[in-house]
Design a protein around this motif. Structure first.
Motif: not given
Length: 124
Positions: A7-29
């Motif tokens: 949540x803090x990374x999303x707020x401060x850096x503008x990343x979107x959870x489950x779109x380009x910001x993940x928890x315990x996952x490293x998808x190919x795209x």
């Protein structure tokens, strides 16, 4: 704690959870992502109420400069910070356990980086 870090990374850096910001996952795209990975932590100390959580931040970017810049932004969010709250944890101190580290260029020629963070905390 991982969700609060995301949540803090999303707020401060503008990343979107489950779109380009993940928890315990490293998808190919997509090509540029940040992944927050639970690395466990150091053993709790007997008779001390504090605990230490280790979190690995993996970054993938289209080029070296972009990846290094993202790593530095995450580094500045958490390194050498004191007395703040993340979700239901009182963070006494957070720090980078490693500097922004270049890992490799993947098979699609995207650059990958890593940072390990340590959080000294109390449960509230």
């Amino acid at each position: 704690m991982l969700l609060a870090i995301v949540d803090l990374i999303a707020e401060k850096l503008g990343f979107i959870p489950s779109e380009n910001l993940f928890i315990n996952a490293y998808p190919d795209s997509p090509d540029t992502i940040i992944s927050v990975i639970d690395n466990g932590g150091f053993p709790p100390k007997l008779y001390e109420p504090t605990r230490e959580k280790v979190v690995d931040i993996k970054i993938r970017a289209g080029n070296y400069d972009e990846g290094q810049a993202l790593g530095e932004q995450v580094f500045k969010l958490f390194h050498d910070k004191e007395n703040y709250e993340l979700n239901n944890k009182k963070i006494l101190h957070s720090r980078a356990y490693t500097d922004v580290s270049y890992l490799f260029s993947d098979s699609k020629e995207r650059e990958e980086f890593s940072i390990e963070l340590v959080f000294l905390y109390l449960n509230l």
